[in-house]
Design a protein around this motif. Structure first.
Motif, PDB file in Angstrom:
ATOM      1  N   ARG A 176       6.096 -14.273  -3.341  1.00 44.87           N
ATOM      2  CA  ARG A 176       4.741 -14.128  -3.871  1.00 44.87           C
ATOM      3  C   ARG A 176       4.738 -14.265  -5.381  1.00 44.87           C
ATOM      4  O   ARG A 176       3.857 -14.892  -5.955  1.00 44.87           O
ATOM      5  CB  ARG A 176       4.193 -12.742  -3.481  1.00 44.87           C
ATOM      6  N   CYS A 177       5.753 -13.711  -6.041  1.00 49.84           N
ATOM      7  CA  CYS A 177       5.840 -13.824  -7.500  1.00 49.84           C
ATOM      8  C   CYS A 177       6.074 -15.274  -7.916  1.00 49.84           C
ATOM      9  O   CYS A 177       5.471 -15.761  -8.873  1.00 49.84           O
ATOM     10  CB  CYS A 177       6.974 -12.948  -8.038  1.00 49.84           C
ATOM     11  N   ARG A 178       6.936 -15.986  -7.176  1.00 51.74           N
ATOM     12  CA  ARG A 178       7.201 -17.394  -7.521  1.00 51.74           C
ATOM     13  C   ARG A 178       5.941 -18.223  -7.364  1.00 51.74           C
ATOM     14  O   ARG A 178       5.725 -19.195  -8.066  1.00 51.74           O
ATOM     15  CB  ARG A 178       8.307 -17.966  -6.630  1.00 51.74           C
ATOM     16  N   GLY A 179       5.062 -17.793  -6.407  1.00 48.95           N
ATOM     17  CA  GLY A 179       3.832 -18.533  -6.186  1.00 48.95           C
ATOM     18  C   GLY A 179       2.738 -18.192  -7.160  1.00 48.95           C
ATOM     19  O   GLY A 179       1.622 -18.719  -7.062  1.00 48.95           O
ATOM     20  N   GLY A 180       3.007 -17.291  -8.114  1.00 45.01           N
ATOM     21  CA  GLY A 180       2.012 -16.954  -9.115  1.00 45.01           C
ATOM     22  C   GLY A 180       0.949 -16.005  -8.634  1.00 45.01           C
ATOM     23  O   GLY A 180      -0.133 -15.939  -9.202  1.00 45.01           O
ATOM     24  N   GLY A 181       1.245 -15.210  -7.560  1.00 44.02           N
ATOM     25  CA  GLY A 181       0.221 -14.359  -7.006  1.00 44.02           C
ATOM     26  C   GLY A 181       0.166 -12.978  -7.598  1.00 44.02           C
ATOM     27  O   GLY A 181      -0.684 -12.180  -7.238  1.00 44.02           O
ATOM     28  N   MET A 182       1.078 -12.634  -8.521  1.00 47.02           N
ATOM     29  CA  MET A 182       1.084 -11.274  -9.082  1.00 47.02           C
ATOM     30  C   MET A 182       0.088 -11.164 -10.210  1.00 47.02           C
ATOM     31  O   MET A 182      -0.153 -12.115 -10.941  1.00 47.02           O
ATOM     32  CB  MET A 182       2.480 -10.947  -9.599  1.00 47.02           C
ATOM     33  N   GLU A 196       0.829  -1.206   0.000  1.00 46.24           N
ATOM     34  CA  GLU A 196       0.000   0.000   0.000  1.00 46.24           C
ATOM     35  C   GLU A 196       0.866   1.260   0.000  1.00 46.24           C
ATOM     36  O   GLU A 196       1.699   1.446   0.898  1.00 46.24           O
ATOM     37  CB  GLU A 196      -0.922   0.011   1.220  1.00 46.24           C
ATOM     38  N   PRO A 197       0.711   2.123  -1.001  1.00 50.30           N
ATOM     39  CA  PRO A 197       1.459   3.386  -0.994  1.00 50.30           C
ATOM     40  C   PRO A 197       1.100   4.223   0.233  1.00 50.30           C
ATOM     41  O   PRO A 197      -0.029   4.164   0.734  1.00 50.30           O
ATOM     42  CB  PRO A 197       0.988   4.083  -2.276  1.00 50.30           C
ATOM     43  N   VAL A 198       2.067   5.004   0.704  1.00 50.57           N
ATOM     44  CA  VAL A 198       1.802   5.905   1.822  1.00 50.57           C
ATOM     45  C   VAL A 198       1.975   7.353   1.371  1.00 50.57           C
ATOM     46  O   VAL A 198       2.821   7.666   0.521  1.00 50.57           O
ATOM     47  CB  VAL A 198       2.705   5.613   3.045  1.00 50.57           C
ATOM     48  N   ASP A 199       1.142   8.224   1.929  1.00 48.72           N
ATOM     49  CA  ASP A 199       1.250   9.675   1.735  1.00 48.72           C
ATOM     50  C   ASP A 199       1.957  10.287   2.934  1.00 48.72           C
ATOM     51  O   ASP A 199       2.024   9.683   4.015  1.00 48.72           O
ATOM     52  CB  ASP A 199      -0.135  10.314   1.629  1.00 48.72           C
ATOM     53  N   VAL A 200       2.461  11.502   2.761  1.00 46.37           N
ATOM     54  CA  VAL A 200       2.947  12.262   3.898  1.00 46.37           C
ATOM     55  C   VAL A 200       1.783  13.115   4.417  1.00 46.37           C
ATOM     56  O   VAL A 200       1.008  13.680   3.637  1.00 46.37           O
ATOM     57  CB  VAL A 200       4.169  13.133   3.527  1.00 46.37           C
ATOM     58  N   GLY A 211      -6.750  -9.032  -4.164  1.00 50.85           N
ATOM     59  CA  GLY A 211      -5.542  -8.349  -4.599  1.00 50.85           C
ATOM     60  C   GLY A 211      -5.445  -8.199  -6.100  1.00 50.85           C
ATOM     61  O   GLY A 211      -4.973  -7.174  -6.605  1.00 50.85           O
ATOM     62  N   ARG A 212      -5.919  -9.214  -6.830  1.00 47.33           N
ATOM     63  CA  ARG A 212      -5.859  -9.139  -8.290  1.00 47.33           C
ATOM     64  C   ARG A 212      -6.790  -8.051  -8.818  1.00 47.33           C
ATOM     65  O   ARG A 212      -6.410  -7.274  -9.691  1.00 47.33           O
ATOM     66  CB  ARG A 212      -6.224 -10.499  -8.887  1.00 47.33           C
ATOM     67  N   THR A 213      -8.013  -7.991  -8.302  1.00 48.16           N
ATOM     68  CA  THR A 213      -8.970  -7.014  -8.811  1.00 48.16           C
ATOM     69  C   THR A 213      -8.617  -5.592  -8.375  1.00 48.16           C
ATOM     70  O   THR A 213      -8.928  -4.628  -9.084  1.00 48.16           O
ATOM     71  CB  THR A 213     -10.398  -7.353  -8.359  1.00 48.16           C
ATOM     72  N   ARG A 214      -7.959  -5.453  -7.221  1.00 48.98           N
ATOM     73  CA  ARG A 214      -7.633  -4.117  -6.706  1.00 48.98           C
ATOM     74  C   ARG A 214      -6.170  -3.736  -6.942  1.00 48.98           C
ATOM     75  O   ARG A 214      -5.732  -2.694  -6.481  1.00 48.98           O
ATOM     76  CB  ARG A 214      -7.970  -4.045  -5.210  1.00 48.98           C
ATOM     77  N   ARG A 215      -5.429  -4.620  -7.605  1.00 49.61           N
ATOM     78  CA  ARG A 215      -4.027  -4.348  -7.967  1.00 49.61           C
ATOM     79  C   ARG A 215      -3.188  -4.036  -6.731  1.00 49.61           C
ATOM     80  O   ARG A 215      -2.428  -3.077  -6.689  1.00 49.61           O
ATOM     81  CB  ARG A 215      -3.963  -3.203  -8.992  1.00 49.61           C
ATOM     82  N   TRP A 216      -3.324  -4.886  -5.730  1.00 52.56           N
ATOM     83  CA  TRP A 216      -2.659  -4.671  -4.453  1.00 52.56           C
ATOM     84  C   TRP A 216      -1.158  -4.932  -4.500  1.00 52.56           C
ATOM     85  O   TRP A 216      -0.430  -4.497  -3.607  1.00 52.56           O
ATOM     86  CB  TRP A 216      -3.270  -5.587  -3.391  1.00 52.56           C
ATOM     87  N   LEU A 217      -0.686  -5.692  -5.456  1.00 54.70           N
ATOM     88  CA  LEU A 217       0.716  -6.104  -5.438  1.00 54.70           C
ATOM     89  C   LEU A 217       1.541  -5.468  -6.555  1.00 54.70           C
ATOM     90  O   LEU A 217       2.553  -6.017  -6.976  1.00 54.70           O
ATOM     91  CB  LEU A 217       0.813  -7.633  -5.502  1.00 54.70           C
ATOM     92  N   PRO A 222       7.030   5.279  -1.077  1.00 53.20           N
ATOM     93  CA  PRO A 222       7.173   4.171  -0.113  1.00 53.20           C
ATOM     94  C   PRO A 222       5.924   3.285  -0.116  1.00 53.20           C
ATOM     95  O   PRO A 222       4.798   3.763  -0.265  1.00 53.20           O
ATOM     96  CB  PRO A 222       7.331   4.895   1.229  1.00 53.20           C
ATOM     97  N   LEU A 223       6.153   1.983   0.066  1.00 56.62           N
ATOM     98  CA  LEU A 223       5.070   1.006   0.109  1.00 56.62           C
ATOM     99  C   LEU A 223       5.075   0.296   1.454  1.00 56.62           C
ATOM    100  O   LEU A 223       6.131  -0.110   1.958  1.00 56.62           O
ATOM    101  CB  LEU A 223       5.235  -0.027  -1.012  1.00 56.62           C
ATOM    102  N   TYR A 224       3.883   0.133   2.011  1.00 56.17           N
ATOM    103  CA  TYR A 224       3.701  -0.559   3.295  1.00 56.17           C
ATOM    104  C   TYR A 224       3.211  -1.972   2.993  1.00 56.17           C
ATOM    105  O   TYR A 224       2.197  -2.157   2.313  1.00 56.17           O
ATOM    106  CB  TYR A 224       2.682   0.189   4.151  1.00 56.17           C
ATOM    107  N   ALA A 225       3.938  -2.978   3.471  1.00 53.97           N
ATOM    108  CA  ALA A 225       3.632  -4.373   3.147  1.00 53.97           C
ATOM    109  C   ALA A 225       2.714  -4.993   4.199  1.00 53.97           C
ATOM    110  O   ALA A 225       3.057  -5.056   5.381  1.00 53.97           O
ATOM    111  CB  ALA A 225       4.926  -5.182   3.061  1.00 53.97           C
ATOM    112  N   TRP A 226       1.539  -5.452   3.758  1.00 52.49           N
ATOM    113  CA  TRP A 226       0.587  -6.166   4.614  1.00 52.49           C
ATOM    114  C   TRP A 226       0.697  -7.671   4.323  1.00 52.49           C
ATOM    115  O   TRP A 226       0.677  -8.078   3.160  1.00 52.49           O
ATOM    116  CB  TRP A 226      -0.841  -5.730   4.333  1.00 52.49           C
ATOM    117  N   SER A 227       0.784  -8.477   5.374  1.00 52.14           N
ATOM    118  CA  SER A 227       0.922  -9.920   5.200  1.00 52.14           C
ATOM    119  C   SER A 227      -0.070 -10.674   6.067  1.00 52.14           C
ATOM    120  O   SER A 227      -0.474 -10.203   7.135  1.00 52.14           O
ATOM    121  CB  SER A 227       2.340 -10.384   5.548  1.00 52.14           C
TER     122      SER A 227
END
Length: 322
Positions: free
Chosen positions: A316-322, A163-167, A290-296, A262-267
């Motif tokens: 995540r990329c190796r697992g085919g999640g992108m 998730e992108p962050v703003d200042v 994530g696919r429909t909302r382009r989370w990654l 900057p991106l904040y990683a949620w897991s």
């Protein structure tokens, strides 16, 4: 011997609180009745599960019995659900509360239909990791980072959102009217942190990466308290998820961060040796959301991700999640 799950439940509740009175309240029974159940279980096992002198604490036998006792209760719940058709409950603890982790969980839940959720607040990632390892919860959701002394060994994680962050700036900050800012533009400002910086891995790494040396932290007293103090300091800023709206009445300015963003990683995380029966279904729900909302989405020429988060993205990329 046959285990009476009512006795096991009394033991687990007492082990979780280390207080017979609070455990009795949790189970909606009297302290006397709860004490009798624990004593009966100890009698059947032929072992003392608690040490009761100088306060209540688990004995060595109690420490050994607790993980299996929790799994026995979970198995009982699954057995009841199998015949009633209610379906198992998924317990999920979230942390990073000022960043509203339940927004992401709620979006994923929409794709999961009748799954029954039992959300709970975790203090921070170390406390949720402990709850997962003890069997107190099924899943954790928040930002995961390595814990000292391997305290997260045995836990598995899946990156589900970047998730992108703003200042966020005081209206009196010199850059409050900017259309966009670079992280480097903030070096002369004061980074305000919503809790002790030692508990905020992302903010610590952000400040180190962009050489922001002036930092202010303190106890987490809630979003409104934090933002009021931020609003009143003309040199202060913080970073906040771009998709999380701030209260309108604060008058704060949100400015996009660029070059890099900057991106904040949620897991999502769980204990591999105690996988919930619906885990694959849940992971599918997060993947679809994530696919429909382009989370990654991640562009190394445009975005900044802390070094410790890159392996999560690669996995995540190796697992085919992108």
């Amino acid at each position: 011997m046959d285990l009476d799950l009512a006795l096991v439940r009394a033991f687990v509740a007492t082990a979780g609180t280390l207080h017979f009175g609070r455990a009795a309240e949790e189970l909606n029974t009297s302290q006397q009745a709860l004490s009798k159940r624990v004593a009966r279980l100890e009698e059947l096992l032929g072992l003392r599960l608690f040490e009761r002198q100088g306060g209540t604490r688990l004995s060595e036998a109690g420490e050994r019995f607790l993980p299996a006792a929790r799994e026995a209760l979970a198995a009982g719940e699954r057995a009841v659900a199998a015949v009633t058709g209610a379906g198992p409950v998924v317990r999920i603890d979230t942390w990073g509360h000022l960043y509203a982790p339940m927004r992401t969980v709620a979006d994923a839940v929409q794709a999961l239909g009748s799954v029954r959720w039992e959300p709970g607040p975790g203090r921070d990632w170390p406390s949720v990791a402990g709850a997962l390892l003890r069997g107190d919860t099924d899943l954790g959701f928040g930002r995961v980072h390595p814990l000292p002394d391997g305290r997260d060994a045995g836990l598995t994680q899946r990156l589900v959102r970047l998730e992108p962050v703003d200042v966020v700036l005081s209206p009196s900050h010199a850059s409050a009217g900017a259309d966009a800012l670079r992280p480097a533009d903030l070096r002369d400002s004061v980074l305000w942190c919503p809790a002790e910086l030692s508990r905020l891995d992302f903010l610590g790494r952000f400040a180190d990466e962009f050489r922001i040396t002036r930092r202010h932290d303190g106890p987490n007293l809630g979003l409104d308290h934090f933002l009021r103090h931020l609003r009143d300091d003309p040199e202060a800023f913080t970073v906040f998820p771009a998709d999380e709206p701030l209260p309108d009445h604060m008058g704060l300015h949100c400015v996009p961060l660029v070059e890099p963003t900057p991106l904040y990683a949620w897991s999502l995380t769980w204990r591999e040796s105690a996988r919930h029966p619906l885990l694959n279904t849940l992971l599918h729900g997060f993947t679809e959301a994530g696919r429909t909302r382009r989370w990654l989405e991640y562009d190394p020429h445009r975005d900044w991700l802390p070094d410790i988060d890159h392996p999560k993205l690669a996995a995540r990329c190796r697992g085919g999640g992108m």
